[in-house]
Design a protein around this motif. Structure first.
Motif, PDB file in Angstrom:
ATOM      1  N   VAL A  74     -27.216  19.156   2.111  1.00 34.18           N
ATOM      2  CA  VAL A  74     -26.697  18.878   0.772  1.00 34.18           C
ATOM      3  C   VAL A  74     -27.801  18.332  -0.128  1.00 34.18           C
ATOM      4  N   GLN A  75     -28.653  17.491   0.423  1.00 31.70           N
ATOM      5  CA  GLN A  75     -29.760  16.941  -0.373  1.00 31.70           C
ATOM      6  C   GLN A  75     -30.730  18.033  -0.811  1.00 31.70           C
ATOM      7  N   TRP A  76     -31.075  18.939   0.120  1.00 31.81           N
ATOM      8  CA  TRP A  76     -31.993  20.028  -0.238  1.00 31.81           C
ATOM      9  C   TRP A  76     -31.373  20.939  -1.301  1.00 31.81           C
ATOM     10  N   PHE A  77     -30.093  21.267  -1.147  1.00 32.32           N
ATOM     11  CA  PHE A  77     -29.437  22.121  -2.136  1.00 32.32           C
ATOM     12  C   PHE A  77     -29.332  21.418  -3.483  1.00 32.32           C
ATOM     13  N   ALA A  78     -29.097  20.096  -3.469  1.00 35.08           N
ATOM     14  CA  ALA A  78     -29.038  19.335  -4.713  1.00 35.08           C
ATOM     15  C   ALA A  78     -30.394  19.339  -5.416  1.00 35.08           C
ATOM     16  N   MET A  79     -31.464  19.201  -4.648  1.00 35.97           N
ATOM     17  CA  MET A  79     -32.803  19.251  -5.237  1.00 35.97           C
ATOM     18  C   MET A  79     -33.088  20.620  -5.823  1.00 35.97           C
ATOM     19  N   ALA A  80     -32.652  21.681  -5.137  1.00 32.38           N
ATOM     20  CA  ALA A  80     -32.847  23.035  -5.653  1.00 32.38           C
ATOM     21  C   ALA A  80     -32.073  23.239  -6.945  1.00 32.38           C
ATOM     22  N   THR A  81     -30.837  22.738  -6.988  1.00 33.22           N
ATOM     23  CA  THR A  81     -30.024  22.867  -8.193  1.00 33.22           C
ATOM     24  C   THR A  81     -30.644  22.092  -9.350  1.00 33.22           C
ATOM     25  N   ALA A  82     -31.120  20.882  -9.071  1.00 35.96           N
ATOM     26  CA  ALA A  82     -31.742  20.068 -10.119  1.00 35.96           C
ATOM     27  C   ALA A  82     -33.012  20.731 -10.645  1.00 35.96           C
ATOM     28  N   LEU A  83     -33.798  21.283  -9.729  1.00 35.87           N
ATOM     29  CA  LEU A  83     -35.028  21.958 -10.150  1.00 35.87           C
ATOM     30  C   LEU A  83     -34.717  23.152 -11.042  1.00 35.87           C
ATOM     31  N   PHE A  84     -33.737  23.964 -10.649  1.00 34.62           N
ATOM     32  CA  PHE A  84     -33.397  25.139 -11.439  1.00 34.62           C
ATOM     33  C   PHE A  84     -32.786  24.728 -12.783  1.00 34.62           C
ATOM     34  N   GLY A  85     -31.961  23.669 -12.773  1.00 28.04           N
ATOM     35  CA  GLY A  85     -31.389  23.183 -14.025  1.00 28.04           C
ATOM     36  C   GLY A  85     -32.458  22.675 -14.981  1.00 28.04           C
ATOM     37  N   LEU A  86     -33.428  21.953 -14.449  1.00 29.27           N
ATOM     38  CA  LEU A  86     -34.533  21.465 -15.276  1.00 29.27           C
ATOM     39  C   LEU A  86     -35.354  22.618 -15.826  1.00 29.27           C
ATOM     40  N   TYR A  87     -35.529  23.637 -15.009  1.00 27.55           N
ATOM     41  CA  TYR A  87     -36.272  24.832 -15.435  1.00 27.55           C
ATOM     42  C   TYR A  87     -35.568  25.502 -16.614  1.00 27.55           C
ATOM     43  N   LEU A  88     -34.251  25.657 -16.538  1.00 30.84           N
ATOM     44  CA  LEU A  88     -33.509  26.258 -17.638  1.00 30.84           C
ATOM     45  C   LEU A  88     -33.567  25.381 -18.886  1.00 30.84           C
ATOM     46  N   TYR A  89     -33.405  24.090 -18.697  1.00 32.47           N
ATOM     47  CA  TYR A  89     -33.427  23.176 -19.835  1.00 32.47           C
ATOM     48  C   TYR A  89     -34.765  23.229 -20.567  1.00 32.47           C
ATOM     49  N   LEU A  90     -35.841  23.148 -19.809  1.00 32.65           N
ATOM     50  CA  LEU A  90     -37.166  23.171 -20.434  1.00 32.65           C
ATOM     51  C   LEU A  90     -37.448  24.513 -21.089  1.00 32.65           C
ATOM     52  N   GLY A  91     -36.974  25.598 -20.436  1.00 26.51           N
ATOM     53  CA  GLY A  91     -37.209  26.920 -21.006  1.00 26.51           C
ATOM     54  C   GLY A  91     -36.575  27.092 -22.369  1.00 26.51           C
ATOM     55  N   PHE A  92     -35.321  26.665 -22.519  1.00 24.67           N
ATOM     56  CA  PHE A  92     -34.646  26.782 -23.811  1.00 24.67           C
ATOM     57  C   PHE A  92     -35.104  25.713 -24.774  1.00 24.67           C
ATOM     58  N   ASN A  93     -35.341  24.502 -24.294  1.00 24.83           N
ATOM     59  CA  ASN A  93     -35.715  23.403 -25.164  1.00 24.83           C
ATOM     60  C   ASN A  93     -37.111  23.584 -25.734  1.00 24.83           C
TER      61      ASN A  93
END
Length: 254
Positions: free
Chosen positions: A210-229
């Motif tokens: 669960v921790q590894w999947f949470a880190m993957a989700t956070a990384l991908f979410g940050l990637y999307l946020y930075l890309g649009f922002n």
């Protein structure tokens, strides 16, 4: 509509880390399933009828098999397995050769853990001389079998070792013995026998997944946020840098 422009460097970082994080999550789930199967096999085999000692060497998968022994201990050739703790206290596991009289087979029997707080003094234990009927189960070490610690090759007994290789002990004693360690059930000649079946339970592996999947989700979410922002920030910055006079002159010219 916002454009997605994350940049080259963030994209490379995400493409490198995201598959790794996802793989680690699924790897932990796989390890958890292996542990569940191991615990189920342990419970099933411990509850099954005991395997005859003379048939034990021919069993292809002997791990956790229940065995009933009849014979005597060899008090002269004791092995102490080091680096073992219980409740934060230092100690050793007491392992002794056991001669099963009906079959004639020698076995390395682990009688359990005992404390050894002061290494300047000999470890305190006793060895029964009489014949016993004992319940035990086969312990198969995971992975490759370790060799005896070099100091254990001395002529002095008991020998202090860091990992047990029964074959090495039988070779040194010139005996034909069983290739795996046997661990005693709780009883009159056993010390502390609460060995963990697995070092880490299945639930911990799931938690790590669960921790590894949470880190993957956070990384991908940050990637999307930075890309649009970053796209919106770049557009806003460009608008601020555009001189107002250029727009005024253009309108007058028209």
């Amino acid at each position: 509509m916002k454009r997605f422009r994350p940049g080259v460097l963030p994209t490379l970082v995400v493409f490198a880390l995201l598959p790794l994080l996802v793989w680690l999550g699924f790897w932990q789930l796989g390890r958890g399933e292996e542990k569940r199967q191991m615990l189920a096999s342990y419970a099933e085999r411990r509850a099954s009828p005991p395997v005859a000692v003379d048939l034990l060497p021919g069993v292809a998968d002997p791990a956790y098999r229940h065995v009933q022994l009849r014979g005597t201990f060899d008090a002269e050739h004791t092995v102490l397995l080091d680096n073992s703790t219980r409740d934060g206290k230092a100690g050793v596991e007491l392992i002794q050769p056991f001669h099963d009289q009906p079959s004639g087979l020698w076995l390395m029997v682990n009688r359990g853990w005992l404390p050894w707080p002061d290494r300047r003094l000999p470890a305190q234990f006793d060895t029964p001389a009489q014949r016993y009927i004992l319940d035990a189960w086969v312990y198969v070490a995971p992975g490759a079998t370790f060799q005896l610690h070099p100091d254990a090759r001395s002529e002095r007994w008991p020998k202090l070792i860091t990992a047990l290789d029964p074959a090495a002990v039988w070779s040194e004693l010139h005996r034909d013995g069983y290739a795996h360690e046997l661990r005693l059930e709780a009883g009159p000649v056993a010390y502390r026998t609460d060995w963990p079946v697995v070092a880490m339970g299945p639930e911990k592996h799931v938690g790590y997944a669960v921790q590894w999947f949470a880190m993957a989700t956070a990384l991908f979410g940050l990637y999307l946020y930075l890309g649009f922002n970053q796209t919106a920030t770049a557009r806003h910055k460009k608008n601020k840098e555009t001189p107002h006079g250029d727009h005024h002159e253009s309108s007058q010219h028209v």
